[in-house]
Design a protein around this motif. Structure first.
Motif, short mmCIF file in Angstrom:
data_model
loop_
_atom_site.label_atom_id
_atom_site.label_comp_id
_atom_site.label_asym_id
_atom_site.label_seq_id
_atom_site.Cartn_x
_atom_site.Cartn_y
_atom_site.Cartn_z
N ILE A 1 -18.65 -27.51 -21.89
CA ILE A 1 -17.69 -26.45 -22.22
C ILE A 1 -16.29 -26.99 -22.44
O ILE A 1 -15.38 -26.26 -22.81
CB ILE A 1 -17.64 -25.36 -21.13
CG1 ILE A 1 -17.22 -25.95 -19.79
CG2 ILE A 1 -18.98 -24.63 -21.05
CD1 ILE A 1 -16.81 -24.89 -18.77
N GLY A 2 -16.09 -28.28 -22.18
CA GLY A 2 -14.78 -28.88 -22.36
C GLY A 2 -14.72 -30.21 -21.65
O GLY A 2 -15.75 -30.73 -21.18
N ARG A 3 -13.51 -30.75 -21.59
CA ARG A 3 -13.31 -32.06 -20.97
C ARG A 3 -12.17 -31.95 -19.96
O ARG A 3 -11.13 -31.34 -20.24
CB ARG A 3 -12.95 -33.09 -22.05
CG ARG A 3 -12.83 -34.50 -21.52
CD ARG A 3 -12.63 -35.50 -22.65
NE ARG A 3 -13.80 -35.51 -23.50
CZ ARG A 3 -13.76 -35.45 -24.85
NH1 ARG A 3 -12.62 -35.40 -25.48
NH2 ARG A 3 -14.86 -35.45 -25.54
N ALA A 4 -12.38 -32.54 -18.79
CA ALA A 4 -11.36 -32.51 -17.74
C ALA A 4 -10.14 -33.33 -18.17
O ALA A 4 -10.29 -34.43 -18.69
CB ALA A 4 -11.93 -33.06 -16.44
N THR A 5 -8.96 -32.77 -17.95
CA THR A 5 -7.73 -33.48 -18.29
C THR A 5 -7.13 -34.18 -17.08
O THR A 5 -6.13 -34.89 -17.20
CB THR A 5 -6.70 -32.52 -18.89
OG1 THR A 5 -6.44 -31.47 -17.95
CG2 THR A 5 -7.20 -31.94 -20.20
N THR A 6 -7.72 -33.96 -15.93
CA THR A 6 -7.30 -34.59 -14.69
C THR A 6 -8.50 -34.64 -13.75
O THR A 6 -9.51 -33.98 -14.00
CB THR A 6 -6.13 -33.79 -14.05
OG1 THR A 6 -5.65 -34.49 -12.91
CG2 THR A 6 -6.58 -32.40 -13.64
N ASP A 7 -8.42 -35.41 -12.69
CA ASP A 7 -9.49 -35.37 -11.69
C ASP A 7 -9.49 -33.98 -11.06
O ASP A 7 -8.43 -33.42 -10.77
CB ASP A 7 -9.25 -36.42 -10.59
CG ASP A 7 -9.46 -37.85 -11.09
OD1 ASP A 7 -10.06 -38.05 -12.16
OD2 ASP A 7 -9.00 -38.77 -10.39
N ILE A 8 -10.68 -33.44 -10.85
CA ILE A 8 -10.81 -32.10 -10.26
C ILE A 8 -11.71 -32.22 -9.04
O ILE A 8 -12.88 -32.57 -9.15
CB ILE A 8 -11.41 -31.09 -11.28
CG1 ILE A 8 -10.61 -31.08 -12.59
CG2 ILE A 8 -11.49 -29.71 -10.65
CD1 ILE A 8 -11.26 -30.29 -13.71
N GLN A 9 -11.15 -31.92 -7.89
CA GLN A 9 -11.91 -32.00 -6.65
C GLN A 9 -12.76 -30.73 -6.47
O GLN A 9 -12.46 -29.67 -7.02
CB GLN A 9 -10.97 -32.15 -5.44
CG GLN A 9 -10.26 -33.49 -5.39
CD GLN A 9 -9.07 -33.54 -6.33
OE1 GLN A 9 -8.44 -32.53 -6.59
NE2 GLN A 9 -8.79 -34.73 -6.88
N VAL A 10 -13.80 -30.88 -5.66
CA VAL A 10 -14.68 -29.75 -5.32
C VAL A 10 -13.83 -28.62 -4.73
O VAL A 10 -12.96 -28.86 -3.89
CB VAL A 10 -15.76 -30.20 -4.31
CG1 VAL A 10 -16.56 -29.00 -3.82
CG2 VAL A 10 -16.66 -31.24 -4.94
N GLY A 11 -14.08 -27.41 -5.19
CA GLY A 11 -13.37 -26.23 -4.69
C GLY A 11 -12.13 -25.88 -5.49
O GLY A 11 -11.52 -24.84 -5.25
N ARG A 12 -11.75 -26.72 -6.47
CA ARG A 12 -10.57 -26.45 -7.28
C ARG A 12 -10.88 -25.49 -8.42
O ARG A 12 -11.98 -25.47 -8.97
CB ARG A 12 -10.02 -27.75 -7.89
CG ARG A 12 -9.41 -28.68 -6.88
CD ARG A 12 -8.00 -28.29 -6.63
NE ARG A 12 -7.41 -29.19 -5.64
CZ ARG A 12 -6.40 -28.84 -4.88
NH1 ARG A 12 -5.85 -27.65 -4.98
NH2 ARG A 12 -5.91 -29.68 -4.00
N HIS A 13 -9.88 -24.71 -8.76
CA HIS A 13 -9.95 -23.82 -9.91
C HIS A 13 -10.06 -24.67 -11.18
O HIS A 13 -9.32 -25.63 -11.35
CB HIS A 13 -8.68 -22.98 -9.93
CG HIS A 13 -8.62 -21.91 -10.96
ND1 HIS A 13 -7.45 -21.44 -11.45
CD2 HIS A 13 -9.60 -21.20 -11.58
CE1 HIS A 13 -7.67 -20.48 -12.33
NE2 HIS A 13 -8.98 -20.31 -12.43
N VAL A 14 -10.97 -24.33 -12.06
CA VAL A 14 -11.15 -25.05 -13.33
C VAL A 14 -10.78 -24.07 -14.44
O VAL A 14 -11.42 -23.04 -14.61
CB VAL A 14 -12.59 -25.57 -13.50
CG1 VAL A 14 -12.76 -26.27 -14.84
CG2 VAL A 14 -12.97 -26.50 -12.35
N HIS A 15 -9.71 -24.42 -15.14
CA HIS A 15 -9.20 -23.51 -16.18
C HIS A 15 -8.39 -24.34 -17.17
O HIS A 15 -8.48 -25.58 -17.15
CB HIS A 15 -8.37 -22.41 -15.52
CG HIS A 15 -8.19 -21.18 -16.35
ND1 HIS A 15 -9.22 -20.48 -16.95
CD2 HIS A 15 -7.06 -20.51 -16.70
CE1 HIS A 15 -8.74 -19.45 -17.61
NE2 HIS A 15 -7.42 -19.46 -17.49
#
Length: 104
Positions: free
Chosen positions: A74-88
């Motif tokens: 659905i897209g590509r992460a622009t930063t590291d995203i930890q478990v439990g973080r909002h993804v938007h």
């Protein structure tokens, strides 16, 4: 593939390969929520406020990594995203229809 949403579910995962779940209600920062992946129910802690209908990371996602929902990118992460973080949009960029992203 269709499964019944169990009473009390806080989030829903559409595919076992997904990196994110969708909040079925507002989740407060620090709140424990439960995520069913097939027959296993796992507790998670919301690291951010997660509005109803928004995505929350259920696995560690590295910057530059493709993000899966519905078993699809659905897209590509622009930063590291930890478990439990909002993804938007603040940490996820769309990659469909972008000529500048072709071949990446």
């Amino acid at each position: 593939m269709a499964e019944t949403i169990k009473s009390g579910s806080d989030v829903i995962v559409m595919d076992v390969k997904d990196h994110v779940a969708t909040a079925l209600k507002d989740l407060a920062e620090g709140q424990t929520f439960y995520c069913r992946i097939q027959d296993e129910v796992k507790p998670f802690t919301a690291a951010d406020p997660i509005p109803f209908g928004h995505k929350v990371a259920i696995v560690e996602i590295r910057s530059g990594q493709d993000v899966l929902k519905y078993g699809e990118v659905i897209g590509r992460a622009t930063t590291d995203i930890q478990v439990g973080r909002h993804v938007h949009v603040h940490n996820l960029e769309g990659i469909r229809g972008r000529g500048d992203q072709a071949g990446k």
